[in-house]
Scaffold this active site. Sequence first.
Site, PDB file in Angstrom:
ATOM      1  N   HIS A   1       0.896  -1.178   0.140  1.00  0.00           N
ATOM      2  CA  HIS A   1      -0.009   0.108   0.111  1.00  0.00           C
ATOM      3  C   HIS A   1       0.813   1.208   0.170  1.00  0.00           C
ATOM      4  O   HIS A   1       1.812   1.254   0.674  1.00  0.00           O
ATOM      5  CB  HIS A   1      -0.922   0.172   1.430  1.00  0.00           C
ATOM      6  CG  HIS A   1      -1.733   1.087   1.259  1.00  0.00           C
ATOM      7  ND1 HIS A   1      -2.901   1.453   0.883  1.00  0.00           N
ATOM      8  CD2 HIS A   1      -1.542   2.450   1.872  1.00  0.00           C
ATOM      9  CE1 HIS A   1      -3.483   2.605   0.822  1.00  0.00           C
ATOM     10  NE2 HIS A   1      -2.670   3.240   1.590  1.00  0.00           N
TER      11      HIS A   1
ATOM     12  N   ASP B   1     -15.374   2.559   6.225  1.00  0.00           N
ATOM     13  CA  ASP B   1     -14.484   3.461   5.719  1.00  0.00           C
ATOM     14  C   ASP B   1     -14.907   4.372   4.648  1.00  0.00           C
ATOM     15  O   ASP B   1     -14.788   5.567   4.516  1.00  0.00           O
ATOM     16  CB  ASP B   1     -13.078   2.635   5.161  1.00  0.00           C
ATOM     17  CG  ASP B   1     -11.998   3.856   4.990  1.00  0.00           C
ATOM     18  OD1 ASP B   1     -11.691   4.811   5.772  1.00  0.00           O
ATOM     19  OD2 ASP B   1     -11.642   3.897   3.794  1.00  0.00           O
TER      20      ASP B   1
ATOM     21  N   ARG C   1     -14.709  12.843   6.572  1.00  0.00           N
ATOM     22  CA  ARG C   1     -13.227  13.365   6.839  1.00  0.00           C
ATOM     23  C   ARG C   1     -12.862  14.376   5.601  1.00  0.00           C
ATOM     24  O   ARG C   1     -12.415  15.491   5.868  1.00  0.00           O
ATOM     25  CB  ARG C   1     -12.314  12.446   7.072  1.00  0.00           C
ATOM     26  CG  ARG C   1     -12.639  11.629   8.191  1.00  0.00           C
ATOM     27  CD  ARG C   1     -11.674  10.216   8.398  1.00  0.00           C
ATOM     28  NE  ARG C   1     -10.339  10.451   8.064  1.00  0.00           N
ATOM     29  CZ  ARG C   1      -9.393   9.840   7.571  1.00  0.00           C
ATOM     30  NH1 ARG C   1      -9.904   8.535   7.201  1.00  0.00           N
ATOM     31  NH2 ARG C   1      -8.151  10.214   7.846  1.00  0.00           N
TER      32      ARG C   1
ATOM     33  N   SER D   1      -7.972   3.770   8.610  1.00  0.00           N
ATOM     34  CA  SER D   1      -8.599   3.693   7.451  1.00  0.00           C
ATOM     35  C   SER D   1      -7.755   2.896   6.818  1.00  0.00           C
ATOM     36  O   SER D   1      -8.492   1.839   5.922  1.00  0.00           O
ATOM     37  CB  SER D   1      -8.606   5.192   7.004  1.00  0.00           C
ATOM     38  OG  SER D   1      -8.749   5.146   5.372  1.00  0.00           O
TER      39      SER D   1
ATOM     40  N   LYS E   1      -8.707  -1.320   5.807  1.00  0.00           N
ATOM     41  CA  LYS E   1      -8.920  -2.136   4.186  1.00  0.00           C
ATOM     42  C   LYS E   1      -7.818  -3.088   3.963  1.00  0.00           C
ATOM     43  O   LYS E   1      -8.282  -4.071   3.540  1.00  0.00           O
ATOM     44  CB  LYS E   1      -8.871  -0.760   3.232  1.00  0.00           C
ATOM     45  CG  LYS E   1      -9.958   0.097   3.013  1.00  0.00           C
ATOM     46  CD  LYS E   1      -9.801   1.251   2.416  1.00  0.00           C
ATOM     47  CE  LYS E   1      -9.116   2.096   3.087  1.00  0.00           C
ATOM     48  NZ  LYS E   1      -8.838   3.593   2.370  1.00  0.00           N
TER      49      LYS E   1
END
Length: 461
Positions: free
Chosen positions: A105, A184, A191, A206, A210
């Site tokens: 990620h 999320d 947000r 967050s 995921k």
Amino acid sequence: ERWRLYDFPTSKAPAFKSARMPNMNFLSLIEAKRDGQTLDPVQIKEIIGEYTAGRILDYQMAAFLMAVYFRGLTREETRALMLAMRDSGDVLSFPKDPRPVVDKHSTGGVGDKVSLPLAPLLACLGFRVPMISGRGLGITGGTLDKLDSIPGFNSLPPIERIIETVQNVGCVICGQTARMVPADKGLYALRDVTATVPSIPLIVASILSKKLAEGLNALVLDVKFGVAAFMQTQEKARELAQMLVALGNECGVNTRALLTNMDTPLGRAAGNWLEVKEAVLCLESRGPQDLRELVIACAAHLLVQSGKAKPLEAAHAQATDCLASGKPREKWNEMLAAQGADLAAFDRKLALDHTAPVVVELKAPAAGYVSRCNARILGEAVRDLGGGRFTKESGINYDVGVDAIAKPGEPIKAGGVLARIHAAERAQADAACAPLKTAFSISAQRPAAESLIAEIIEPPK
Ligand code: URA
């Protein structure tokens, strides 16, 4: 109803009163967080459960998020939030198989197309890769937008198809389904419009919720710092990375982070289709050095993390050899075909020098060495050309962007090409020239080389 940004599939009831704690309402929890108190993991779980069920409205959740933004969350609270968010929807579950399930990620940057060559490389190294990715917003590109520039490609397969493709091909790159981590989706949208995105515990919950929903064994994080990164300083990026690594490992996913520089774009291309082309070059061992370095580094760390290779140098050599073998290039085509792409149309598109109607060269005003190439300015230029979004709802133009980017340390002649601008219209290309000129500096001396990977963050031993 008008307070809801994200439509959860369930019914809406009035204000939250916990069934397990009948005397508690959400207002008292907002007050508690506002006053700096620590919440119980059970309370956090209930908040997320109630929000996902549509029983907490956005104005109250917005107040809660702002309280968290100012007061922070303890590690325990962050873990509870992350797990509750993960469990708000489906968690992928893969059949038993000797191939570890891994992913990477990135916190996002300009020209960051690492995921595209990395997924097929990892599949060829014997991993299963359910790479659930996102779309771009602002100057940060999104992997899904890049893939959507490929003719026929389906970036949103259903969950059953995600699992089938991972099992059969070894990798899939696709978007989150509506059934994955719905909490999320709602919280992030909120947000985004309440100035509460840059909070480390909220970012950690967050991102990891995921990733944990992918059912991973190992995860490598690319946490960027620099002018075009979410975290502008290395110190802030380190703080984020340390929290991500600590919580990822606590939750049973072997997690490491690389802190990487995002002052300069990654590679020589920024813009959706232009980045796909560059990713293919990388798979053919012809891509830019920095992209290749990061792809190989991510693969090497995952080999070590999952116990498939040791030490890191050997893992590095294994990943390098695998990329050079050409197998990941074949695997890329296999993945594309499994996700519906028209390979003949893809090849025809790849053969074109450009697909945008207008291409303009940005020329160097003097000879010397490129000493700066500001990724933020480049990212803004790509967005303004139509390659990025101002809001989540905006459409994008896949063909526009900037390529042939001259990188810091490279010699350049007066009149040499600093970058090529790909635009939908001449006027847009001309408008991009002025800001883009300010992105580059040229100096008489070659600047000192900066390393791309500044630090590796591992769990405390
Ligand atoms: N990326 C995410 O997925 N979530 C955040 O909160 C920030 C970046």
